[in-house]
Design a protein around this motif. Structure first.
Motif, short mmCIF file in Angstrom:
data_model
loop_
_atom_site.label_atom_id
_atom_site.label_comp_id
_atom_site.label_asym_id
_atom_site.label_seq_id
_atom_site.Cartn_x
_atom_site.Cartn_y
_atom_site.Cartn_z
N THR A 120 0.83 -1.19 0.00
CA THR A 120 0.00 0.00 0.00
C THR A 120 0.87 1.25 0.00
O THR A 120 2.06 1.20 0.32
CB THR A 120 -0.91 0.04 1.23
N VAL A 121 0.25 2.39 -0.34
CA VAL A 121 0.92 3.68 -0.23
C VAL A 121 -0.09 4.71 0.24
O VAL A 121 -1.28 4.64 -0.09
CB VAL A 121 1.57 4.10 -1.56
N ALA A 122 0.40 5.67 1.03
CA ALA A 122 -0.45 6.74 1.55
C ALA A 122 -0.44 7.90 0.56
O ALA A 122 0.62 8.30 0.06
CB ALA A 122 0.06 7.19 2.91
N VAL A 123 -1.63 8.45 0.27
CA VAL A 123 -1.80 9.49 -0.75
C VAL A 123 -2.47 10.71 -0.13
O VAL A 123 -3.47 10.59 0.57
CB VAL A 123 -2.65 8.97 -1.92
N ARG A 124 -1.91 11.88 -0.44
CA ARG A 124 -2.51 13.12 0.06
C ARG A 124 -2.45 14.20 -1.01
O ARG A 124 -1.50 14.28 -1.78
CB ARG A 124 -1.75 13.59 1.31
N CYS A 125 -3.47 15.05 -1.03
CA CYS A 125 -3.56 16.18 -1.95
C CYS A 125 -3.60 17.45 -1.11
O CYS A 125 -4.66 17.84 -0.62
CB CYS A 125 -4.80 16.06 -2.82
N PRO A 126 -2.46 18.10 -0.88
CA PRO A 126 -2.44 19.25 0.02
C PRO A 126 -3.13 20.47 -0.57
O PRO A 126 -3.17 20.66 -1.80
CB PRO A 126 -0.94 19.51 0.22
N SER A 127 -3.63 21.33 0.32
CA SER A 127 -4.34 22.53 -0.13
C SER A 127 -3.45 23.76 -0.16
O SER A 127 -3.86 24.80 -0.71
CB SER A 127 -5.55 22.80 0.78
N HIS A 128 -2.26 23.70 0.41
CA HIS A 128 -1.39 24.87 0.43
C HIS A 128 -0.99 25.24 -1.00
O HIS A 128 -0.54 24.38 -1.77
CB HIS A 128 -0.13 24.57 1.26
N PRO A 129 -1.13 26.49 -1.40
CA PRO A 129 -0.84 26.86 -2.79
C PRO A 129 0.60 26.61 -3.21
O PRO A 129 0.86 26.26 -4.37
CB PRO A 129 -1.20 28.35 -2.86
#
Length: 349
Positions: A120-129
């Motif tokens: 598995t892999v952890a996925v994130r979509c950050p909101s910081h511009p």
């Protein structure tokens, strides 16, 4: 290694665009760039490059059994690197971009070194511009843990990054103070369509329950990993986020805590609520008290925690004390970080 420092206030300026293009090139060639996110600062490398993952572990002094998070520009980019599902996209619609990380089955493009050997892999979509612009400039997913030496409090400003990472990375991007102050919430997608909450954060358990009622909180959120238990996500280690000085959590009433502190000798630092600050300083003038936000504002306390622990630790105290937080809302995230920072040293009064 000579570290280049860049400050970016506005991603659309010509100077910022040039700096981000340079940072993207560093990442593509296997280098390391520290960048701001809304949670904490991240230590980034190319998430498709095994050598970059090794360099991240080396820069942090981090064990290679602690998996990394890959950061993507858009929620749908997860399909390039993982097996997604309807539940993933429901979570993404509700919480992304933002402080949520989802663990999914990885595709072969993500090397085992990034995944710590897991499937598995952890996925994130950050909101910081700045984070978003950097991922776009790099053209690759950015594998990034927090930009601190392993085990230390995560950095929420560029000055704290410099303390740990100057000379260890190619570039540090200063994008101002982090908004949240604690790392992202991490959930694992289970085979039966349920979620397991592995690390609480600004996306709370109650928030997750608005998307699905099938959420289980892992025992390690409020307890310790069992001997030999596999680390499924960052932040699950027994001691983590810790200052150098011994850190203790006090479980008791205000009166009990005050009486306990009265008996302690040495250079003592205490995190206390703003409403009590003046009275406690007057009553215990030999102790140093630091404002830990308002008593009922756990969002504020979460924002301040790591910053305070780092600043206090520079002053050579023999011990640091803080009240044990409640576990509701974002308080669960605060509790999780504080028990790990204290290595589960809770004093019941």
């Amino acid at each position: 290694m000579t570290t280049k420092f860049v400050k970016i206030n506005e991603v659309s300026s010509g100077q910022s665009t040039s700096a981000l293009q340079q940072a993207g090139e560093i990442l593509r060639r296997g280098g390391l760039v520290v960048f701001p996110t809304e949670t904490v600062y991240g230590l980034g490398g190319d998430g498709t490059n095994a050598d970059s993952a090794r360099a991240i572990y080396a820069a942090k002094g981090r064990p290679a059994d602690n998996p990394l998070i890959i950061h993507i520009a858009f929620p749908e980019d997860a399909e390039k690197y993982t097996e997604t599902s309807d539940l993933y996209f429901r979570l993404a619609e509700r919480f992304m971009p933002g402080p949520l990380t989802v663990i999914l089955t990885a595709k072969p493009v993500i090397p085992p070194e990034v995944r710590a050997g897991l499937d598995t892999v952890a996925v994130r979509c950050p909101s910081h511009p700045v984070a978003h612009a950097l991922i776009c400039a790099a053209g690759v997913p950015i594998a990034a843990p927090s930009a601190n030496l392993s085990g230390k409090p995560s950095p929420t400003c560029a000055a704290h990054v410099k303390d740990d990472m100057d000379g260890r990375v190619d570039m540090i991007i200063d994008g101002g103070d982090s908004e949240v102050g604690l790392e992202s919430t991490i959930v694992k997608m289970e085979g039966d369509g349920s979620l397991t909450l592995l690390r609480p954060g600004a996306v709370t358990l109650d928030d997750l329950l608005t998307v699905t009622d099938r959420v289980t909180v892992a025992d390690a959120v409020t307890g310790q990993l069992a001997p030999g238990e596999i680390v499924l996500s960052p932040g699950m280690k027994y001691k983590h986020y810790a200052p150098d000085a011994p850190f203790y959590l006090l479980d008791g009433t205000d009166e009990e805590i005050f009486s306990f502190l009265k008996t302690k000798e040495g250079r003592i630092a205490v995190l206390t609520y703003e409403e009590d600050l003046d009275a406690w300083r007057d009553g215990l003038p030999d102790k140093d008290f630091y404002a830990f936000g308002r008593r009922n504002n756990r969002v504020e306390q979460a924002h301040l925690l790591f910053h305070l622990l780092r600043e206090i630790d520079k002053r050579g105290y023999t011990a640091i004390y803080a009240p044990l937080p409640a576990k509701d809302g974002i308080g669960l995230a605060l509790y999780n970080r504080m028990i790990r920072a204290a290595a589960h040293q809770i004093i019941k009064l």
